[in-house]
Structure formats: structure tokens, C-alpha cells
Design an enzyme around this catalytic site. Structure first.
Site, PDB file in Angstrom:
ATOM      1  N   SER A  64       0.814  -1.220   0.000  1.00  0.00           N
ATOM      2  CA  SER A  64       0.000   0.000   0.000  1.00  0.00           C
ATOM      3  C   SER A  64       0.845   1.266   0.000  1.00  0.00           C
ATOM      4  O   SER A  64       0.327   2.363  -0.178  1.00  0.00           O
ATOM      5  CB  SER A  64      -0.879   0.019   1.242  1.00  0.00           C
ATOM      6  OG  SER A  64      -0.055   0.168   2.384  1.00  0.00           O
ATOM      7  N   GLY A  65       2.129   1.117   0.214  1.00  0.00           N
ATOM      8  CA  GLY A  65       2.978   2.297   0.391  1.00  0.00           C
ATOM      9  C   GLY A  65       3.123   2.651   1.858  1.00  0.00           C
ATOM     10  O   GLY A  65       4.046   3.349   2.251  1.00  0.00           O
ATOM     11  N   CYS A  88      18.427 -24.952 -10.037  1.00  0.00           N
ATOM     12  CA  CYS A  88      18.417 -23.545 -10.477  1.00  0.00           C
ATOM     13  C   CYS A  88      19.381 -23.326 -11.633  1.00  0.00           C
ATOM     14  O   CYS A  88      20.299 -24.119 -11.839  1.00  0.00           O
ATOM     15  CB  CYS A  88      18.736 -22.623  -9.306  1.00  0.00           C
ATOM     16  SG  CYS A  88      20.499 -22.303  -9.076  1.00  0.00           S
ATOM     17  N   CYS A 102      23.206 -23.291 -10.539  1.00  0.00           N
ATOM     18  CA  CYS A 102      23.843 -24.559 -10.171  1.00  0.00           C
ATOM     19  C   CYS A 102      23.981 -25.515 -11.359  1.00  0.00           C
ATOM     20  O   CYS A 102      24.768 -26.453 -11.318  1.00  0.00           O
ATOM     21  CB  CYS A 102      23.090 -25.216  -9.021  1.00  0.00           C
ATOM     22  SG  CYS A 102      23.226 -24.274  -7.477  1.00  0.00           S
ATOM     23  N   GLN A 157      -3.212  -5.374  12.258  1.00  0.00           N
ATOM     24  CA  GLN A 157      -2.107  -4.747  13.006  1.00  0.00           C
ATOM     25  C   GLN A 157      -2.370  -4.917  14.500  1.00  0.00           C
ATOM     26  O   GLN A 157      -3.351  -5.537  14.899  1.00  0.00           O
ATOM     27  CB  GLN A 157      -2.006  -3.261  12.636  1.00  0.00           C
ATOM     28  CG  GLN A 157      -1.506  -2.989  11.221  1.00  0.00           C
ATOM     29  CD  GLN A 157      -0.014  -3.266  11.033  1.00  0.00           C
ATOM     30  OE1 GLN A 157       0.713  -3.608  11.971  1.00  0.00           O
ATOM     31  NE2 GLN A 157       0.453  -3.132   9.790  1.00  0.00           N
ATOM     32  N   ASP A 166       6.301 -12.967   1.721  1.00  0.00           N
ATOM     33  CA  ASP A 166       7.254 -12.226   0.905  1.00  0.00           C
ATOM     34  C   ASP A 166       8.379 -11.800   1.830  1.00  0.00           C
ATOM     35  O   ASP A 166       8.165 -11.629   3.027  1.00  0.00           O
ATOM     36  CB  ASP A 166       6.621 -10.973   0.286  1.00  0.00           C
ATOM     37  CG  ASP A 166       6.573  -9.822   1.277  1.00  0.00           C
ATOM     38  OD1 ASP A 166       5.681  -9.831   2.154  1.00  0.00           O
ATOM     39  OD2 ASP A 166       7.439  -8.927   1.224  1.00  0.00           O
TER      40      ASP A 166
END
Ligand SMILES: [Zn+2]
Length: 378
Positions: free
Chosen positions: A90-91, A311, A314, A194, A271
Site C-alpha cells: 500500500s505504500g 536452479c 547450479c 495490526q 514475501d
């Protein structure tokens, strides 16, 4: 739409369908702050390393290049050439943690840009307008993230304001999604819980949030200075109170161990900047803990970062070669480390989902934690 496929204890295996495709959960979203993953990682790379959701930062994109420019360019998906889901924050978090001199009022927050110092005002409506211009798949509600150690009285007032801000976000997004020139008219809004480390405030807030039938719910304001045990205690209290027929997103968390613990407590979305940030500093993840490639012992090591890793790094390059690149400050060194680290996280989520499918998440978690033990400091 969230579909619960399987449950083991409180751990959930699910599927979240969005206008930009299906997200298999639990999922780790890859953080591309300014519509780019730091470390010269392209969206083509993201496709190769199994990224399901890209996350971009509203505040950063608002300041540069500007969300109106991105709208002119057809929205974030077109701009960065990524056709899978994108989540924008949201910033709020950046405004409250990065930005200079700020004033919080009921209407919103006034602060100074970290680029050129000019004054910016952002409230719930502005945040929704910016995210609508970016046309992300999932937009986050504009909230205040009070410091983990803030006083109870402050946190109470702040959470009450965050709830009032959520109502304004819902109203504004509804309006924006109905406009003719809106790029993504099906943009979804996640609310954010929150309450710092006060369990009762968190629980009350989660109950309030549940009243607004949102497509998803996030838990914010954790991993900002409290201990891991405090974070797990909050998750134990809050996750069961949030609607169980919607995805639950733990913002900004965390280490592989944090993620395993949170999945066990019912979290679906994650995240974190650790894999990219650590990769840029030569710290790479393995199933036996994190290693520092700058260490002299890797100078003539011809093995990959991790034997058997799928990956792109590798498949071809040795620890010794990557160490040389990092020492020589060649950009490729960082890039190879970041690619491996993001793959490590994405692949761990695949393993988590597979273990949930098979009903053996608990055993998987135990084995994974035991292997990485003692080497898991972020
Ligand atoms: Zn690798």
C-alpha cells in the site's frame, strides 16, 4: 477465489484463482521493489525459477517513474512484461519506515520523497488510486505499521485508524474498479491486521477485519523487531480468528525456518527481501544452512552452490567461479547468487505443497529444520 485443497493440523494447501492466473499456496512472492528484482533478475528469469507472484512497492513506483506513467504504459504487467499475478503493497510501510519527516492525520500522511525531498500526501484514497494505476492483481489496504515496541495506547489508536482507513480503501477501490479507463477492473483488496505484539488488540482487529468480506487478509507489523517466539505467539492467536475461506498473508517474513513455522500455523502467502538481499551479499542458502561464498575455502571449489539444485546457476557454475565474480565486483556474481536464492525459496514452497499433498508436512518440516539448524540467521 480461494480453494482449500488439503489441511494438516492448521497447515493449509490451497489454490487462489486471480484474473492473472492461479496461485498454488503456500506461496513465496518474489520482491521486485521498483518493478525489478534487485540483482539484475529479469521477468524471463522469474519464469525459469518458478516464481508465481511478483511483488512491487507502491511508494517506490509512485516516486519513480510515477504511477501515471505506468498507467500510460498499460499498467505494471505490460510495463515489466510479466503476465502472472502481481501484488502491490500500500505504500504505508515505506511511508512509515523510510520516508522523511512525516505528519499523520486522519486524512493520511504527509512526507518527503527519498529521491528529491518533495512533499507527498498519501491517504487511503491516494494509495488505492496509485495501485489502480499500477493495475496490480492484488492491492493492499493503506495501514499504519506501528513499531513493535510502541506503547499500548498508541497501538490502540493506530489500529482504530487503520480500520477507518480500510473502509475508505474499500469504497475507493469499488469506485476505481467501476471506471471505464481502469486497466484492471477486477483488482482485489487485502485487509491488514495490526496491533504490534498485543494479542488482544490483534484478535479484536482480526474480528473487525473479518466483517468486511475481503478476498484475502494479511498480518502486518511483524518481523519489525520482536523475537521469533513473539511472532509465533501472535500467529497462534490471530490466524484462527481470520476467515478460513480466504488466503492469509504474513507480510515481510522471513527466514526459511520462519516460513515453515508460519505454514504450520496456517499462513498461505509470504514475501521477504532476505533471499535477494543475502544473494547480493554473497550469502547463499543450501539445505545444510547458509554459506558465505566470499569465504577463502571456496576459492578452488568446483562444486555448484548446492549439489542437485535445479536452479540456472547450479546447472552451470561453480562456487569458485561465483566467488571470483563477487570478488571482482562483476554484476554476474550477484545475479547468479540471487537466482539461486530465489529458486531455493520457491523450491522450498514446492516441497511444502508436495508434503501437504501427501499429508507429511510435519515430517518434512522437522527434517528440513534439522538439516538447516544453527545456520538460519535471516
Ligand atoms: Zn542453485
Amino acid at each position: 477465489m480461494y480453494e482449500l485443497l488439503k489441511i494438516e493440523g492448521r497447515a493449509r494447501r490451497g489454490r487462489f484463482t486471480t484474473p492473472h492466473g492461479v496461485v498454488e499456496t503456500p506461496v513465496f512472492m518474489n520482491v521486485g521493489t521498483v518493478a525489478a528484482i534487485k540483482g539484475a533478475v529479469s521477468t524471463e528469469d522469474l519464469e525459469r525459477i518458478g516464481t508465481q507472484v511478483e511483488l512491487s512497492n507502491t511508494y517506490h513506483l509512485h516516486v519513480r517513474p510515477g504511477d501515471k506513467i505506468i498507467k500510460q504504459m498499460g499498467g505494471l504487467h505490460k510495463f515489466m512484461s510479466w503476465n502472472k499475478p502481481i501484488l502491490t503493497d500500500s505504500g504505508g510501510f515505506q511511508v512509515f519506515s523510510l520516508a522523511g519527516i512525516r505528519k499523520i492525520k486522519e486524512e493520511g500522511v504527509t512526507f518527503r520523497s527519498h529521491i528529491d525531498g518533495h512533499k507527498i500526501f498519501m491517504g487511503p484514497e491516494e494509495s488505492m488510486q496509485i495501485q489502480s494505476n499500477l493495475a496490480s492483481t492484488i492491492a493492499m489496504a493503506f495501514d499504519e505499521c506501528p513499531p513493535a515496541l510502541a506503547e499500548r495506547k498508541y497501538v490502540e489508536a493506530s489500529v482504530a485508524r487503520t480500520t477507518r482507513w480500510l473502509e475508505r480503501c474499500i469504497k475507493e477501490m469499488k469506485r476505481l474498479n467501476s471506471l471505464d479507463d481502469t486497466i484492471n477492473k477486477e483488482q482485489m483488496l487485502f485487509g491488514i491486521n495490526q496491533g504490534a505484539i498485543y494479542e488482544d488488540i490483534r484478535i479484536e482487529h482480526a474480528k473487525r477485519l473479518a466483517e468486511y468480506d475481503l478476498p484475502g487478509y494479511a498480518i502486518g507489523g511483524l518481523a519489525v523487531g520482536e523475537t521469533h517466539e513473539e511472532m509465533y505467539r501472535i500467529l497462534d492467536a490471530v490466524v484462527p480468528v481470520l476467515p478460513q475461506n480466504k488466503p492469509i498473508y504474513l507480510m515481510g517474513v522471513g527466514t526459511p525456518a520462519n516460513i515453515l513455522e508460519a505454514v504450520e500455523r496456517g499462513v498461505d502467502f509470504f514475501d521477504c527481501v532476505y533471499p535477494t538481499r543475502n544473494g547480493r551479499h554473497a550469502h547463499v542458502y543450501t539445505n545444510h544452512g547458509k554459506i558465505n561464498l566470499m569465504n577463502a575455502k571456496y576459492e578452488t571449489d568446483s562444486s555448484p552452490i548446492e549439489e542437485g539444485c535445479g536452479c540456472p546457476t547450479c546447472q552451470r557454475y561453480s562456487r569458485g567461479y561465483i566467488r571470483h565474480l563477487l570478488k571482482a565486483k562483476e554484476m554476474l556474481g550477484m545475479r547468479l547468487c540471487v537466482l539461486h536464492n530465489l529458486y531455493f525459496y520457491n523450491n522450498m514452497m514446492t516441497e511444502i505443497r508436495d508434503s501437504l499433498d501427501k499429508g507429511c508436512f510435519h515430517d518434512y518440516k522437522k527434517a528440513k529444520l534439522a538439516a538447516m539448524e544453527g545456520q538460519d540467521e535471516n
